[in-house]
Structure formats: C-alpha cells, structure tokens
Design a protein around this motif. Structure first.
Motif, short mmCIF file in Angstrom:
data_model
loop_
_atom_site.label_atom_id
_atom_site.label_comp_id
_atom_site.label_asym_id
_atom_site.label_seq_id
_atom_site.Cartn_x
_atom_site.Cartn_y
_atom_site.Cartn_z
N PHE A 66 0.81 -1.21 0.00
CA PHE A 66 0.00 0.00 0.00
C PHE A 66 0.86 1.27 0.00
O PHE A 66 0.44 2.30 -0.52
N GLU A 67 2.05 1.19 0.55
CA GLU A 67 2.94 2.35 0.61
C GLU A 67 3.73 2.57 -0.69
O GLU A 67 4.37 3.60 -0.87
N ILE A 68 3.71 1.61 -1.58
CA ILE A 68 4.53 1.71 -2.80
C ILE A 68 4.16 2.90 -3.68
O ILE A 68 5.06 3.63 -4.12
N PRO A 69 2.89 3.18 -4.00
CA PRO A 69 2.60 4.30 -4.91
C PRO A 69 3.10 5.66 -4.42
O PRO A 69 3.62 6.44 -5.22
N LEU A 70 2.96 5.95 -3.14
CA LEU A 70 3.44 7.23 -2.63
C LEU A 70 4.95 7.35 -2.79
O LEU A 70 5.47 8.38 -3.23
N HIS A 71 5.67 6.29 -2.48
CA HIS A 71 7.12 6.31 -2.66
C HIS A 71 7.49 6.40 -4.14
O HIS A 71 8.44 7.10 -4.51
N ALA A 72 6.74 5.71 -4.99
CA ALA A 72 6.98 5.79 -6.43
C ALA A 72 6.79 7.23 -6.91
O ALA A 72 7.58 7.74 -7.72
N LEU A 73 5.76 7.89 -6.42
CA LEU A 73 5.52 9.29 -6.81
C LEU A 73 6.68 10.18 -6.38
O LEU A 73 7.15 11.01 -7.16
#
Length: 178
Positions: A66-73
C-alpha cells in the motif's frame, strides 16, 4: 509508516548508444520479504544483464504494498530515475481486503506514471490462493524470479522505445526548424 527503510548500493555507468546513464529505482514491500526479495534480485540481475554497461539501480524497501505508490511518486518527481519497478505480494489473509489493496496499488502506480511521465512497472502480485506452507512459498519464490525478470525486460524495452520516440520527435522538430 511511509518512510523508506533501506537503500542498497548503486551502480553508475553510462548507457550504451550514447544516451545518458539509466537510473532505475526498485521499490519492494517488506511483507513476505522472503518471497518478494526474489523478484527484486531477478529484476536487478536482468537490468544489469540487459545493457552493455550497467545502469544505476537503487533499491528502496517500504513497509507494505500500500505504501509503494506514494514512494513511487516521490521517486518519480525527484527527477533522479528513468524508471521505477515495484515488487510486492498482496495475499488474502482471510479478510476480504486484498483485492482493494491490490487495486489501489496498481491504480496508484498507473497514476504516478501518467502524472510524471516516468515509466512505472509492477511486479506487485495478488495470487488467488496463497498459503503459508513450504510448497506455496517455494512456488512463489520461483514465480517471483520469473516475474522479476519479466518486469525488468519490460522496463528495458519501454525505456528503449521511449528513447526512440524522443529521438524521432527531436529529429522531426529539427527538420521543421530548417
């Protein structure tokens, strides 16, 4: 907790064909790390094998998928990476939420690449059936090696095709300027 937990060593080298050095970030979820790490290792190996001179590959581990998209951004917006690869395993833990988590992650990754024009690739998998016994764990470790290799190949091919598109657009622009 939405902080990057680890950062593994980088590899710096120019890219073949006179283009700039490739910089790829690999994000991975720490849940089921014993399985997800196989995708990370396979992706890194394939990236290093695919170019005649190795790209800079950095690995960041986050608490869960769940935390991956924010870090990807954040990584895409930094301008430091040409591509981002996400790796994770979202399993059905007996509560019907894994589908929502998986959909949120994939939709979030798509939004990142559309907003930033930095390609984002997913090896975030949601198996229909996953059990904690050794047979399933062995199967998914092997499967994640395959998926890590496939996602890295998609990354290499996409970066190549995008470079060709940019080159063609640049050539057309120069021709129109004459």
């Amino acid at each position: 907790m939405n902080q990057i937990l680890t950062n593994t060593p980088t590899f710096d080298a120019p890219e073949p064909a006179g283009l700039h050095a490739r910089r790829v970030a690999i994000l991975s979820a720490s849940w089921h790390e014993d399985i997800v790490a196989h995708a990370v290792a396979a992706a890194r190996a394939e990236l290093l094998r695919s170019w005649s001179t190795p790209p800079r590959v950095e690995h960041f581990q986050v608490p869960g998928a769940f935390e991956i998209p924010l870090h990807a951004l954040q990584l895409a917006a930094s301008g430091d990476y040409d591509a981002i690869i996400a790796c994770g395993l979202v399993v059905n833990g007996g509560i019907y939420r894994h589908d929502f988590v998986a959909a949120a992650v994939i939709n979030g990754l798509m939004q990142v690449q559309l907003q930033t024009a930095v390609p984002v690739f997913s090896a975030v998998l949601t198996p229909r059936d996953f059990h904690e016994h050794e047979e399933h764990q062995r199967f998914f470790r092997e499967h994640f090696v395959k998926k890590g290799t496939e996602v890295a190949r998609a990354c290499v091919e996409t970066l190549g095709s995008l470079a060709k598109l940019r080159h063609s657009a640049s050539a057309r622009h120069r021709a129109q300027s004459l």
